[in-house]
Design a protein around this motif. Sequence first.
Motif, PDB file in Angstrom:
ATOM      1  N   ALA A  94      -7.832   4.710   9.790  1.00 56.85           N
ATOM      2  CA  ALA A  94      -6.702   5.484   9.452  1.00 56.85           C
ATOM      3  C   ALA A  94      -6.171   4.832   7.884  1.00 56.85           C
ATOM      4  N   ILE A  95      -6.378   3.552   7.834  1.00 54.78           N
ATOM      5  CA  ILE A  95      -6.072   2.792   6.843  1.00 54.78           C
ATOM      6  C   ILE A  95      -6.857   3.294   5.735  1.00 54.78           C
ATOM      7  N   GLU A  96      -8.154   3.214   5.815  1.00 56.84           N
ATOM      8  CA  GLU A  96      -9.209   3.606   4.847  1.00 56.84           C
ATOM      9  C   GLU A  96      -8.747   5.155   4.229  1.00 56.84           C
ATOM     10  N   ASP A  97      -8.330   5.808   5.151  1.00 58.29           N
ATOM     11  CA  ASP A  97      -7.995   7.355   4.874  1.00 58.29           C
ATOM     12  C   ASP A  97      -6.926   7.337   3.871  1.00 58.29           C
ATOM     13  N   GLU A  98      -5.921   6.761   4.189  1.00 55.96           N
ATOM     14  CA  GLU A  98      -4.859   6.112   3.460  1.00 55.96           C
ATOM     15  C   GLU A  98      -5.187   5.832   2.080  1.00 55.96           C
ATOM     16  N   VAL A  99      -6.037   4.909   1.962  1.00 59.08           N
ATOM     17  CA  VAL A  99      -6.617   4.225   0.837  1.00 59.08           C
ATOM     18  C   VAL A  99      -7.224   5.481   0.037  1.00 59.08           C
ATOM     19  N   LEU A 138       0.753  -1.015  -0.059  1.00 64.32           N
ATOM     20  CA  LEU A 138       0.002   0.071   0.336  1.00 64.32           C
ATOM     21  C   LEU A 138       0.918   1.162   0.033  1.00 64.32           C
ATOM     22  N   ASP A 139       1.160   1.888  -0.993  1.00 57.45           N
ATOM     23  CA  ASP A 139       2.042   2.785  -1.377  1.00 57.45           C
ATOM     24  C   ASP A 139       1.598   4.135  -1.876  1.00 57.45           C
ATOM     25  N   ARG A 140       1.946   5.314  -1.644  1.00 58.10           N
ATOM     26  CA  ARG A 140       1.600   6.508  -1.817  1.00 58.10           C
ATOM     27  C   ARG A 140       2.074   6.830  -3.419  1.00 58.10           C
ATOM     28  N   HIS A 141       2.897   6.112  -3.906  1.00 54.52           N
ATOM     29  CA  HIS A 141       3.386   6.095  -5.004  1.00 54.52           C
ATOM     30  C   HIS A 141       2.529   5.311  -6.123  1.00 54.52           C
ATOM     31  N   THR A 142       1.592   4.782  -5.925  1.00 55.80           N
ATOM     32  CA  THR A 142       0.847   4.034  -6.844  1.00 55.80           C
ATOM     33  C   THR A 142       0.294   4.698  -7.711  1.00 55.80           C
ATOM     34  N   SER A 143       0.287   4.557  -9.050  1.00 56.35           N
ATOM     35  CA  SER A 143      -0.188   5.547 -10.044  1.00 56.35           C
ATOM     36  C   SER A 143      -1.453   5.154 -10.786  1.00 56.35           C
ATOM     37  N   THR A 144      -1.813   3.861 -10.848  1.00 58.21           N
ATOM     38  CA  THR A 144      -3.253   3.688 -11.269  1.00 58.21           C
ATOM     39  C   THR A 144      -4.182   2.689 -10.376  1.00 58.21           C
ATOM     40  N   TRP A 145      -5.189   3.046 -10.676  1.00 59.58           N
ATOM     41  CA  TRP A 145      -6.322   2.346  -9.755  1.00 59.58           C
ATOM     42  C   TRP A 145      -6.083   0.734  -9.772  1.00 59.58           C
ATOM     43  N   GLU A 146      -5.832   0.339 -10.972  1.00 64.57           N
ATOM     44  CA  GLU A 146      -5.483  -1.063 -11.135  1.00 64.57           C
ATOM     45  C   GLU A 146      -4.678  -1.562 -10.203  1.00 64.57           C
ATOM     46  N   ALA A 147      -3.352  -0.965  -9.930  1.00 65.75           N
ATOM     47  CA  ALA A 147      -2.317  -1.448  -9.239  1.00 65.75           C
ATOM     48  C   ALA A 147      -2.703  -1.163  -7.763  1.00 65.75           C
ATOM     49  N   LEU A 148      -3.708  -0.530  -7.448  1.00 66.46           N
ATOM     50  CA  LEU A 148      -4.093  -0.241  -6.018  1.00 66.46           C
ATOM     51  C   LEU A 148      -4.920  -1.359  -5.509  1.00 66.46           C
ATOM     52  N   ILE A 151      -4.403   7.822  -1.491  1.00 66.30           N
ATOM     53  CA  ILE A 151      -4.011   6.954  -2.671  1.00 66.30           C
ATOM     54  C   ILE A 151      -4.817   6.963  -3.945  1.00 66.30           C
ATOM     55  N   TYR A 152      -6.160   6.535  -3.791  1.00 64.51           N
ATOM     56  CA  TYR A 152      -6.790   6.697  -4.806  1.00 64.51           C
ATOM     57  C   TYR A 152      -7.216   7.885  -5.430  1.00 64.51           C
ATOM     58  N   GLY A 153      -7.238   8.903  -4.507  1.00 61.07           N
ATOM     59  CA  GLY A 153      -7.522  10.496  -5.016  1.00 61.07           C
ATOM     60  C   GLY A 153      -6.216  10.918  -5.846  1.00 61.07           C
ATOM     61  N   ASN A 154      -5.310  10.202  -5.787  1.00 64.25           N
ATOM     62  CA  ASN A 154      -3.895  10.659  -6.551  1.00 64.25           C
ATOM     63  C   ASN A 154      -3.527   9.693  -7.686  1.00 64.25           C
ATOM     64  N   VAL A 155      -4.307   8.786  -8.002  1.00 65.59           N
ATOM     65  CA  VAL A 155      -3.862   7.829  -9.086  1.00 65.59           C
ATOM     66  C   VAL A 155      -4.018   8.681 -10.582  1.00 65.59           C
ATOM     67  N   SER A 156      -3.227   8.439 -11.310  1.00 64.17           N
ATOM     68  CA  SER A 156      -3.187   9.055 -12.442  1.00 64.17           C
ATOM     69  C   SER A 156      -4.275   8.629 -13.882  1.00 64.17           C
ATOM     70  N   ASP A 157      -4.658   7.402 -13.648  1.00 59.81           N
ATOM     71  CA  ASP A 157      -5.785   7.201 -14.486  1.00 59.81           C
ATOM     72  C   ASP A 157      -7.467   6.840 -13.925  1.00 59.81           C
ATOM     73  N   VAL A 158      -8.297   6.880 -14.693  1.00 57.79           N
ATOM     74  CA  VAL A 158      -9.676   6.903 -14.282  1.00 57.79           C
ATOM     75  C   VAL A 158     -10.004   5.429 -14.240  1.00 57.79           C
ATOM     76  N   ASN A 159     -10.824   5.117 -13.110  1.00 53.50           N
ATOM     77  CA  ASN A 159     -11.237   3.828 -13.138  1.00 53.50           C
ATOM     78  C   ASN A 159     -12.592   3.802 -13.994  1.00 53.50           C
ATOM     79  N   PRO A 160     -12.477   2.815 -14.973  1.00 53.22           N
ATOM     80  CA  PRO A 160     -13.566   2.615 -16.039  1.00 53.22           C
ATOM     81  C   PRO A 160     -14.881   2.323 -15.595  1.00 53.22           C
ATOM     82  N   LEU A 161     -14.945   1.628 -14.413  1.00 54.42           N
ATOM     83  CA  LEU A 161     -16.190   1.510 -13.552  1.00 54.42           C
ATOM     84  C   LEU A 161     -17.036   2.726 -13.042  1.00 54.42           C
ATOM     85  N   MET A 162     -15.894   3.915 -12.614  1.00 54.60           N
ATOM     86  CA  MET A 162     -16.532   4.908 -12.211  1.00 54.60           C
ATOM     87  C   MET A 162     -16.990   5.863 -13.507  1.00 54.60           C
ATOM     88  N   ARG A 163     -17.022   5.723 -14.561  1.00 60.66           N
ATOM     89  CA  ARG A 163     -17.259   6.580 -15.574  1.00 60.66           C
ATOM     90  C   ARG A 163     -18.882   6.583 -15.970  1.00 60.66           C
TER      91      ARG A 163
END
Length: 169
Positions: free
Chosen positions: A149-154, A89-99, A157-169
């Motif tokens: 606290a864990i959910e806040d971190e998720v 679980l990493d703040r440098h995660t860049s895609t929703w799929e990786a999260l 991270i989710y708020g900072n991914v660079s791609d868009v989750n296709p399920l959320m479109r």
Amino acid sequence: MGKLSSNGWFRRPGEPTFVYREGGKTVAGVWVGSSDAAVVRSGTTESAPLIGRIVPSWKDGKLQLTIEPAGGAAVQTTVFERPSGGGALDRHTSTWEALQGSYRATLQATGGKDAGWLSVDVSPEGGARFSGDLPASIPPPLAAAAAAAIEDEVNYIYGNVSDVNPLMR
């Protein structure tokens, strides 16, 4: 069985961010004011007895928690990692799929002895489900604050991914 929920959008100064309820009664409040720590008290006033604190920290962008029960020994999580390997679980995660996926951390007591575990499953939408085996010294409101606290971190991270989750479109 208890439930941690928001204390509403509009709170008076000094009121907790979250309340923990059991059987429909509020039994604890959680104050979250900074990334330094969440404070858990056995009531909804700042003068209520302390239950404990949740102190987040990051190791190279990876979340760890210290759970400090009042009057008891603190336990610290390891980094939340995938049980199968392949990441944390990493703040440098860049895609929703990786999260998305499952992450698990071991709880360690003073001296490094294993004291239990915490697990989070991150859904494709960014939501989180928790499970764990915590020591008896960690009261339920403090365990719920750790999950928050864990959910806040998720969510961070989710708020900072660079791609868009296709399920959320």
